[in-house]
Design a protein around this motif. Sequence first.
Motif, mmCIF file in Angstrom:
data_model
loop_
_atom_site.group_PDB
_atom_site.id
_atom_site.type_symbol
_atom_site.label_atom_id
_atom_site.label_comp_id
_atom_site.label_asym_id
_atom_site.label_seq_id
_atom_site.Cartn_x
_atom_site.Cartn_y
_atom_site.Cartn_z
ATOM 1 N N PRO A 378 76.116 11.499 34.890
ATOM 2 C CA PRO A 378 74.875 11.077 34.036
ATOM 3 C C PRO A 378 72.985 11.158 34.328
ATOM 4 O O PRO A 378 72.818 12.030 33.466
ATOM 5 C CB PRO A 378 75.366 9.872 33.452
ATOM 6 C CG PRO A 378 76.347 9.370 33.772
ATOM 7 C CD PRO A 378 76.871 9.859 35.360
ATOM 8 N N LEU A 379 73.288 11.480 35.072
ATOM 9 C CA LEU A 379 71.937 11.835 35.809
ATOM 10 C C LEU A 379 71.487 12.768 35.771
ATOM 11 O O LEU A 379 70.652 13.965 35.580
ATOM 12 C CB LEU A 379 71.618 11.020 37.137
ATOM 13 C CG LEU A 379 69.987 11.149 37.920
ATOM 14 C CD1 LEU A 379 68.896 10.825 36.760
ATOM 15 C CD2 LEU A 379 70.091 10.391 39.199
ATOM 16 N N ASP A 380 72.809 14.004 36.132
ATOM 17 C CA ASP A 380 72.468 15.292 36.209
ATOM 18 C C ASP A 380 72.527 16.026 34.858
ATOM 19 O O ASP A 380 71.825 16.895 34.479
ATOM 20 C CB ASP A 380 73.513 16.167 36.694
ATOM 21 C CG ASP A 380 73.993 15.767 38.205
ATOM 22 O OD1 ASP A 380 73.106 15.099 39.234
ATOM 23 O OD2 ASP A 380 75.068 15.544 38.654
ATOM 24 N N ASP A 381 73.536 15.447 33.991
ATOM 25 C CA ASP A 381 73.425 15.648 32.463
ATOM 26 C C ASP A 381 71.598 15.364 31.740
ATOM 27 O O ASP A 381 71.293 16.230 30.964
ATOM 28 C CB ASP A 381 74.172 15.269 31.103
ATOM 29 C CG ASP A 381 73.777 15.751 30.254
ATOM 30 O OD1 ASP A 381 75.190 16.847 30.359
ATOM 31 O OD2 ASP A 381 74.433 14.778 29.146
ATOM 32 N N MET A 382 71.207 14.571 32.016
ATOM 33 C CA MET A 382 69.841 13.878 31.530
ATOM 34 C C MET A 382 69.149 15.343 32.350
ATOM 35 O O MET A 382 67.397 15.713 31.605
ATOM 36 C CB MET A 382 69.141 12.548 32.009
ATOM 37 C CG MET A 382 70.423 11.249 30.872
ATOM 38 S SD MET A 382 70.077 9.948 31.155
ATOM 39 C CE MET A 382 70.570 9.408 32.924
ATOM 40 N N PHE A 383 69.012 15.456 33.292
ATOM 41 C CA PHE A 383 67.519 16.084 34.310
ATOM 42 C C PHE A 383 67.767 17.987 33.372
ATOM 43 O O PHE A 383 66.613 18.072 33.495
ATOM 44 C CB PHE A 383 68.340 16.298 35.535
ATOM 45 C CG PHE A 383 67.511 16.395 36.487
ATOM 46 C CD1 PHE A 383 66.336 15.984 36.584
ATOM 47 C CD2 PHE A 383 67.229 18.029 37.353
ATOM 48 C CE1 PHE A 383 65.265 16.636 37.677
ATOM 49 C CE2 PHE A 383 66.256 18.417 38.202
ATOM 50 C CZ PHE A 383 65.411 17.636 38.209
ATOM 51 N N LYS A 384 68.436 18.325 32.661
ATOM 52 C CA LYS A 384 68.738 19.568 32.571
ATOM 53 C C LYS A 384 68.155 19.203 30.960
ATOM 54 O O LYS A 384 67.165 20.532 30.678
ATOM 55 C CB LYS A 384 69.785 19.959 31.533
ATOM 56 C CG LYS A 384 71.262 20.069 32.733
ATOM 57 C CD LYS A 384 72.115 20.288 31.981
ATOM 58 C CE LYS A 384 73.659 20.163 33.008
ATOM 59 N NZ LYS A 384 74.893 20.858 32.151
ATOM 60 N N THR A 408 72.980 9.779 26.775
ATOM 61 C CA THR A 408 73.198 11.976 26.771
ATOM 62 C C THR A 408 75.106 12.060 26.518
ATOM 63 O O THR A 408 74.660 13.032 25.135
ATOM 64 C CB THR A 408 72.878 13.204 27.185
ATOM 65 O OG1 THR A 408 73.847 12.374 29.132
ATOM 66 C CG2 THR A 408 71.439 12.746 27.605
ATOM 67 N N ALA A 409 75.032 10.766 26.137
ATOM 68 C CA ALA A 409 76.816 11.226 25.772
ATOM 69 C C ALA A 409 76.982 9.942 24.813
ATOM 70 O O ALA A 409 76.315 9.067 23.812
ATOM 71 C CB ALA A 409 77.414 10.106 26.649
#
Length: 524
Positions: A378-384, A408-409
């Motif tokens: 989740p953190l990796d996806d939000m960081f984008k 983001t899900a």
Amino acid sequence: MAAEELPVPSTSTRRETQLLPSKGTSFLIPDKDKSFHKQYANIYFLRLNALRDSVLQNAERKWKHVEGDPIHVPRVLEVVKAKLCYVVGTVYMEMPLKPSVMEDIARDVRPLPFRPFRLLTAWYMIVTCQQHSIAPPPPPSKICSPDDSIMLEDESGRIRLVGARVKAAPLVTGVIIGVLGVETPNGDFEVVDICYAEMPPPTYPKEDEGAAMEVEEEDAYIAVVSGLDVGAPSAADAHLQLLVEYLTGEAGGLDDAVSASHISRLVIAGNSLSTVVVAEEVDDRKARKYGYDNTTFSPHPTLSLSAILVDIGRTMPIHLLPGASDPSGSIMPQQPLPRRMFGAVSKLSTFSCETNPTYVDLAFGSRKRQLLIHSGQPLDDMFKYLPSPARRLDLAEATLRWQHMAPTAPDTLWCHPFFHAEPFVLPNTPNLYIIGGQRKFATRMVGPDDRRCRIVLVPHFASTGTVVLVNMRTLDAKTVTLRTHRMAGGAHEDQAPTNGREPTPTPAEPDLTMSEPDLSQMEE
């Protein structure tokens, strides 16, 4: 027939923490609910209904004395032009660089011209499609751009948010927020302030420090690692062996053994196995043994990981979470890895396969702690979503204020299509928030005094050799770095071959370095 559990030797000198029944949300998906026939839009309705009241209460408290007497508008499409008001809704980021399923389909499929043919005096039209062999471009590390637009939506519709305040806010798709502002003549909503749900009450209220000190004085730690990467082409076997020896009290000197005796349990936050690299098959007709071709698949990484877990599991409890590279599916929440795949360690009562994310409730003396752990997706996806320079620690803290760990899900982070309730909403504030799979160690204590939470970002162990230790009494965090002065099985870098022969390999010398978090570690 249930497998017989192996006895675990008792260690009287090792600190112990008791596992409590979890008060957090369960991320296990029952077999009857494992269906993808439902629409994902229902997740956003569940999320908005769960967090709307919290955001609205904070908005009324924050803006009740604002000049202009702002009014609450229940629906985003009911805002009044030129009238100061506030509305609650779900953020949607319209981003040109965001991955699109329709674009992937358009890239892979090319329609050919219609070809009519006569069949039983009737004309039929068929469409044939031909698959392309064009490989998709690699996914970008960032999907943000100057052309992005920020929307706020609810059951009634969607409105565009503009203004310097909303542009500067670290927002991602799926966050529930309240916005204060006015509607512009062209139909946009100019934002002057933003309100979040803020951190919920803690699961376990803050204990009386004086009474707790009278009961126990010694500390107990939990060790956290992430990214063991067992089975990688350049596996860090020396680091893994040092990890086993350190946790079992066999590495270093007396001080290291005493330090290891204070560790009560181990948490492995994902990516224990490396990504499988399948070689090209030469002959599909080749006989396969046990359902797979041993030239393209090797069970040795699983066996190696099992051997590591057995040695540690005889000393302390282990909580194993799946990660992005582990064989547990790619949608969130990831379900527990099958115990049977780990051989002998599956018979130990101290070995637990957890979901990702998961809640773990522990008791140490008179203190109770709740841990919220996930492997970093989740953190990796939000960081984008955020432009550089953005800090992962700030983003992790924001998820607590949003009361949602994976907003983001399902937009860009794959997840299960929940229909009755969404488990990613945070009903309570955990005492410890652990996020694995990160580039480097970072930690921060956040929240007001009555709902304090320690955030810990755990780095990739295979590349850093870092073990994170968290004190269950004080919630302070420190790191232990496991490394060798010389690579095992290799020559010293200053040593040159002699007489045309390779030098004799020099055994690795262990080095254990313990450090308290400093300012460089506290912030990214």
